[in-house]
Scaffold this motif. Structure first.
Motif, PDB file in Angstrom:
ATOM      1  N   ASP A   1     -35.056  54.506   9.621  1.00  0.00           N
ATOM      2  CA  ASP A   1     -34.525  55.501  10.557  1.00  0.00           C
ATOM      3  C   ASP A   1     -35.588  56.431  11.134  1.00  0.00           C
ATOM      4  O   ASP A   1     -35.284  57.484  11.680  1.00  0.00           O
ATOM      5  CB  ASP A   1     -33.430  56.345   9.891  1.00  0.00           C
TER       6      ASP A   1
ATOM      7  N   ARG B   1     -32.708  52.165  16.187  1.00  0.00           N
ATOM      8  CA  ARG B   1     -32.216  53.009  15.097  1.00  0.00           C
ATOM      9  C   ARG B   1     -30.694  52.927  15.011  1.00  0.00           C
ATOM     10  O   ARG B   1     -30.125  52.857  13.913  1.00  0.00           O
ATOM     11  CB  ARG B   1     -32.656  54.456  15.298  1.00  0.00           C
ATOM     12  N   SER B   2     -30.045  52.901  16.146  1.00  0.00           N
ATOM     13  CA  SER B   2     -28.587  52.781  16.159  1.00  0.00           C
ATOM     14  C   SER B   2     -28.149  51.414  15.635  1.00  0.00           C
ATOM     15  O   SER B   2     -27.211  51.315  14.838  1.00  0.00           O
ATOM     16  CB  SER B   2     -28.054  52.989  17.580  1.00  0.00           C
TER      17      SER B   2
ATOM     18  N   GLN C   1     -28.320  51.239  11.945  1.00  0.00           N
ATOM     19  CA  GLN C   1     -27.387  52.145  11.268  1.00  0.00           C
ATOM     20  C   GLN C   1     -25.966  51.920  11.791  1.00  0.00           C
ATOM     21  O   GLN C   1     -25.280  52.841  12.221  1.00  0.00           O
ATOM     22  CB  GLN C   1     -27.811  53.607  11.484  1.00  0.00           C
TER      23      GLN C   1
ATOM     24  N   GLN D   1     -34.372  47.675   6.953  1.00  0.00           N
ATOM     25  CA  GLN D   1     -34.350  48.785   7.906  1.00  0.00           C
ATOM     26  C   GLN D   1     -35.618  48.826   8.763  1.00  0.00           C
ATOM     27  O   GLN D   1     -36.282  49.870   8.899  1.00  0.00           O
ATOM     28  CB  GLN D   1     -34.167  50.106   7.167  1.00  0.00           C
TER      29      GLN D   1
END
Length: 670
Positions: free
Chosen positions: A84, A307-308, A311, A374
């Protein structure tokens, strides 16, 4: 008797107790194993999260700078997200060479091409959440200005469009991109004017389709009441803070055009000519089918987007919808190419990833996200060719350097609610010979002139001297062995271990396959419809044309007069040679202006070349009439008669292969 009964009761009780103990022990063992596996997974996850990308900037710098030097790339922009956080945001080279304007990853906008499709898919699913669209509804129920023809019984659904399984041919050469703002049509006009034929039933083949995602973008407009550019701004870009991203293009109109502030930061696209020079080219318009690839964005904004994605697409859709979007809508090829709501999925070093690349004629880009660790990587450049190779290489290089390989674990069980419409057949023991032949990509034109572009996408499968199944591309010396995993499923011993699914038709004959490395399935074609036969006929006709010119030239010196058939023969031979030479030049990209050739196909030079083929056709009929005359003419030697007959037959073959590849007719005149 009583003692016997008691003994039986004791035995039953002991057996029952033993069974209970076994079940308990088995459950304990499984629980411990599951706990151990969970512990291992947690340990892996924790170890992966603790990985620090030490020296990442220096490593990426070296890769990019080497790529720029090797391929003379004008400019490159990169953003990398980890846990993130944006861990790398950098620009390299020039956004405009003539003004020496440097690439700024925060402000320089690059065209991202088909990565736009991942955003269009989110827009569609937002409307599905709201109940305005449904995955399994016939899209003709939504369309008002036009309808998709009912070529097949099964209707086209949004699920099929999201999975590239609608069955459209590819027919966008010369109309997908435009260099003139005034040539841009409205989306509905484009979809009607350039509607491709439906050549496969829905769900039958996977064939990447720009038109299909253009349709999805249009459905978003219809059901939201907003044009797609405005919808994207309000429901995707603004919520994520992507203020330097737009679907708009510099059309000139203040109401619909790209903001002037953004136009000032557009990178210039470059096209490499035949001598290796980078030529600056004007903006490429694709707004008429914007949902397929019209977005321009900065690397910084693409970091926000990644990032979206990492997540659960936070700020855009609900977690449950995000979970749905990570599942395939078709479950017939667990190990091969998978499309999950507009994104391709795969495994690299054991890590599952989702990705999409993008390209115009002057820009190339790639985006890869690894949810388990991630990690998200975006790279774009204002050139194609070698730049596209760099964009594909960078994510692999980073993973190879910083992450150890994990064993690949793939669940082949059908997914709940999957749209399983593929053709099935009983399992039989097949000989390897049944998988051999010439194969063409289903991502091609079937009814238009651009079918000829598929001549370079042929795959040959054959048996080698050791009896192994071998695959290679036509014209390439690179080949790899296919190892059978189970019935109709093979794995390449190279090509990153790609998996191939072969499918039988209703008669049980193997007629097509899908792979985990290409954006389309492949179908088997007969010898007469294969690229090999096309090139064979071209070579044979060229040799006979050349020998005809030499032979008739020699006879011309000896004879005082020549009948009409010999004159026609010389004319046909000359025209045929000229056609072959012109075709070779065009197929090799050696045209007057390759960029113009690609963006405005078919160009005038193409039409003139194909007119030669139309002239050869009636002259060949004259040669057929002359066969009887030639064979009766006593002065003509046997060698000449045989040669004349062979050349006439080769002319027919020449016309036949051009007809097969849609290069005879008037469909290219309009």
């Amino acid at each position: 008797m009583k003692a016997t009964t008691e003994l039986r009761s004791v035995i039953v009780a002991v057996l029952f107790g033993f069974l209970v103990v076994c079940v308990f022990v088995s459950h304990s063992i499984h629980a411990n194993l599951a706990s151990e596996r969970h512990g291992q997974k947690v340990a892996i996850d924790e170890s992966m999260s603790k990985i620090e990308l030490t020296g990442l900037e220096q490593y990426v710098d070296a890769l990019i700078e080497r790529g720029i030097a090797q391929h003379t790339i004008p400019g490159v922009t990169v953003s990398i997200v980890k846990d993130d956080k944006v861990v790398l945001l950098k620009g390299y080279g020039f956004s405009d060479v003539s003004s020496q304007k440097m690439v700024n990853p925060r402000t320089t906008l690059f065209r991202i091409g088909s990565i736009t499709k991942t955003m269009t898919a989110i827009a569609v699913m937002q409307l599905v959440e709201q109940g305005k669209l449904a995955l399994d509804v016939d899209i003709n129920e939504y369309l008002t200005e036009f309808k998709i023809p009912d070529t097949f019984e099964e209707p086209i659904t949004i699920a099929a469009l999201l999975s590239h399984r609608a069955g459209f041919e590819e027919a966008d050469a010369g109309n997908l991109l435009s260099s003139q703002a005034e040539e841009v049509l409205s989306t509905s006009q484009y979809l009607v004017t350039y509607m491709p034929s439906r050549v496969w039933p829905v769900g039958y083949n996977m064939s990447y389709s720009n038109y299909g995602f253009g349709l999805l973008g249009y459905l978003v407009e219809l059901k939201s009441g907003l044009d797609l550019a405005t919808y994207m701004e309000q429901h995707i870009f603004s919520p994520l803070g992507m203020h330097n991203t737009t679907l708009r293009e510099p059309l000139g109109s203040e109401a619909t055009s790209m903001q002037r502030a953004l136009q000032a930061h557009l990178a210039t696209g470059y096209f490499k000519d035949t001598v290796g020079r980078n030529l600056a080219k004007p903006f490429e318009f694709i707004g008429h089918i914007g949902g397929a690839g019209a977005v321009s964005a900065t690397a910084e904004n693409m970091a926000l987007y990644m990032r979206s994605l990492l997540q659960e697409r936070r700020g855009l859709i609900s977690p449950s919808t995000d979970s749905v979007m990570k599942q395939r809508l078709y479950d017939d090829r667990a190990l091969a190419t998978g499309v999950v709501h507009g994104m391709f999925e795969g495994n690299l070093r054991g890590y599952k990833y989702y990705h999409h690349s993008g390209a115009t004629l002057t820009f190339s880009a790639n985006m890869v996200v690894f949810p388990e660790i991630q990690l998200g990587i975006f790279i774009a450049s204002n050139m194609v060719g070698g730049a596209a190779q760099l964009a594909d290489f960078l994510p692999r290089a980073i993973l190879n350097k910083y992450y150890k390989s994990l064993p690949i674990q793939i669940d082949e069980s059908p997914q709940l609610g999957a749209y399983n419409q593929f053709m099935t057949a009983p399992i039989v023991k097949r000989k390897l010979e049944e998988y051999t032949g010439s194969w063409l990509s289903t991502r091609r034109s079937y009814s238009q002139l651009e079918k000829v572009s598929a001549l370079d996408s042929s795959v040959i499968i054959s048996l080698d001297a050791q009896g192994q199944l071998v695959m290679r591309r036509l014209g390439s010396h690179t080949k790899f062995v296919l190892k059978r995993l189970k019935e109709n499923v093979f794995q390449a011993q190279s090509e990153k271990g790609s998996i191939f699914y072969f499918y039988p038709d209703s008669s049980g004959e193997i007629t097509r396959f899908s792979a985990s490395m290409w954006s389309g399935d492949y179908e088997k074609v007969s010898l007469s419809h294969s690229p090999f036969f096309f090139y064979f006929v071209m070579v044979l006709a060229s040799l006979l044309s050349l020998s005809t010119l030499l032979l008739t030239s020699f006879q011309k010196r000896r004879a005082k007069t020549h009948h009409i058939f010999k004159k026609v023969t010389r004319i046909v031979a000359g025209l045929l040679l000229l056609t072959v030479i012109g075709f070779i030049f065009m197929n090799s990209g050696l045209v007057l202006d390759e960029y113009n050739f690609l963006i405005n196909f078919p160009t005038l030079e193409v039409k003139l070349l194909l007119c030669l083929v139309l002239v050869i056709a009636p002259l060949t009929l004259v040669k057929v009439v002359g066969l009887a005359y030639i064979w009766r003419h006593e002065e003509s030697g046997m060698l000449y008669k045989i040669h004349y007959s062979m050349f006439t037959l080769s002319c027919f073959s020449f016309l036949y292969v051009f007809w097969v590849w849609n290069a005879i007719g008037f469909n290219y005149v309009n």
